[in-house]
Write an enzyme that holds these catalytic residues in place. Structure first.
Site, PDB file in Angstrom:
ATOM      1  N   LEU A  41     -20.555 -13.830 -29.641  1.00 49.97           N
ATOM      2  CA  LEU A  41     -21.085 -13.169 -28.460  1.00 49.97           C
ATOM      3  C   LEU A  41     -21.178 -14.271 -27.417  1.00 49.97           C
ATOM      4  O   LEU A  41     -21.767 -15.331 -27.670  1.00 49.97           O
ATOM      5  CB  LEU A  41     -22.454 -12.560 -28.777  1.00 49.97           C
ATOM      6  CG  LEU A  41     -23.017 -11.495 -27.859  1.00 49.97           C
ATOM      7  CD1 LEU A  41     -22.037 -10.339 -27.649  1.00 49.97           C
ATOM      8  CD2 LEU A  41     -24.325 -10.959 -28.412  1.00 49.97           C
ATOM      9  N   ASP A  42     -20.565 -14.066 -26.276  1.00 52.78           N
ATOM     10  CA  ASP A  42     -20.481 -15.114 -25.268  1.00 52.78           C
ATOM     11  C   ASP A  42     -21.844 -15.652 -24.866  1.00 52.78           C
ATOM     12  O   ASP A  42     -22.852 -14.949 -24.943  1.00 52.78           O
ATOM     13  CB  ASP A  42     -19.770 -14.585 -24.015  1.00 52.78           C
ATOM     14  CG  ASP A  42     -18.320 -14.248 -24.260  1.00 52.78           C
ATOM     15  OD1 ASP A  42     -17.684 -14.939 -25.076  1.00 52.78           O
ATOM     16  OD2 ASP A  42     -17.826 -13.289 -23.644  1.00 52.78           O
ATOM     17  N   PHE A  43     -21.854 -16.874 -24.383  1.00 54.58           N
ATOM     18  CA  PHE A  43     -23.053 -17.557 -23.902  1.00 54.58           C
ATOM     19  C   PHE A  43     -23.813 -16.696 -22.908  1.00 54.58           C
ATOM     20  O   PHE A  43     -25.038 -16.620 -22.933  1.00 54.58           O
ATOM     21  CB  PHE A  43     -22.602 -18.886 -23.257  1.00 54.58           C
ATOM     22  CG  PHE A  43     -23.704 -19.770 -22.776  1.00 54.58           C
ATOM     23  CD1 PHE A  43     -24.463 -20.506 -23.676  1.00 54.58           C
ATOM     24  CD2 PHE A  43     -23.965 -19.898 -21.428  1.00 54.58           C
ATOM     25  CE1 PHE A  43     -25.470 -21.351 -23.230  1.00 54.58           C
ATOM     26  CE2 PHE A  43     -24.961 -20.743 -20.976  1.00 54.58           C
ATOM     27  CZ  PHE A  43     -25.725 -21.469 -21.875  1.00 54.58           C
ATOM     28  N   SER A  45     -23.693 -13.398 -22.614  1.00 54.29           N
ATOM     29  CA  SER A  45     -23.912 -12.041 -23.113  1.00 54.29           C
ATOM     30  C   SER A  45     -25.132 -12.051 -24.019  1.00 54.29           C
ATOM     31  O   SER A  45     -25.541 -13.087 -24.524  1.00 54.29           O
ATOM     32  CB  SER A  45     -22.689 -11.541 -23.887  1.00 54.29           C
ATOM     33  OG  SER A  45     -21.565 -11.483 -23.035  1.00 54.29           O
TER      34      SER A  45
END
Length: 180
Positions: A41-43, A45
């Site tokens: 999960l992106d930084f 997000s």
């Protein structure tokens, strides 16, 4: 073991960071030893991140062949129209090829925790929330999909991976869950 974790905004999906200055990582949340993220999960997000100590389970959760649906609540800039939603439902062309069809619908603004920092509010630019379910997991895929149809993402919260849901977990909280 399978852990459901609500990853806060601005936290890396790993336990160490060698950048200077170091960024917050999973190490700061008291997670059990020997678990690792099953997926990413992106930084920038937020939301559901699954962690496990079981390699087979991690593979089943992340391998595109298993088509685990991932559901996101996405705050977008603009007001989606029927054509934009239909584009998302049919799949859009990204620079790395077409996406699979997605489930997409307008969503009333969900009752979520405050994000730190908050999403920048602009009086003259409307925003809306979508619920988007995809069955693949390319790099920054949801953000790229909404941008392609003219709806830049402002906030992205993953609420489910397959049968696993956030179900009330607050940012930084985790619980052990059944691995279905």
């Amino acid at each position: 073991m399978l852990i459901a974790f609500n990853k806060p905004y601005g936290v890396l999906c790993q336990f160490t960071d060698r950048s200077r200055p170091p960024r917050p990582t999973l190490a700061g949340f008291g997670l059990p030893a020997d678990v690792y993220a099953a997926g990413r999960l992106d930084f920038d997000s937020e939301g559901l991140l699954l962690l496990t100590d079981d390699g087979r389970l991690a593979h089943r959760l992340t391998d595109p062949a298993h088509k685990q649906p991932k559901t996101y609540w996405v705050q977008v800039e603009g007001t989606p129209d029927a054509a934009q939603l239909q584009q998302l439902r049919e799949g859009v062309m990204l620079n790395d090829g077409p996406t699979r069809p997605a489930q997409a619908r307008l969503l009333a603004a969900p009752a979520l925790w405050q994000r730190d920092p908050p999403v920048r509010f602009r009086k003259t630019v409307p925003d809306a929330w979508l619920e988007l379910t995809i069955s693949e997991g390319r790099n920054r895929q949801v953000r790229r999909m909404t941008a392609t149809v003219g709806l830049p993402t402002l906030r992205l919260v993953r609420v489910a991976v397959g049968p696993h849901r956030l179900d009330g977990l607050q940012p930084g909280q985790w619980r052990e869950t059944a691995s279905s």
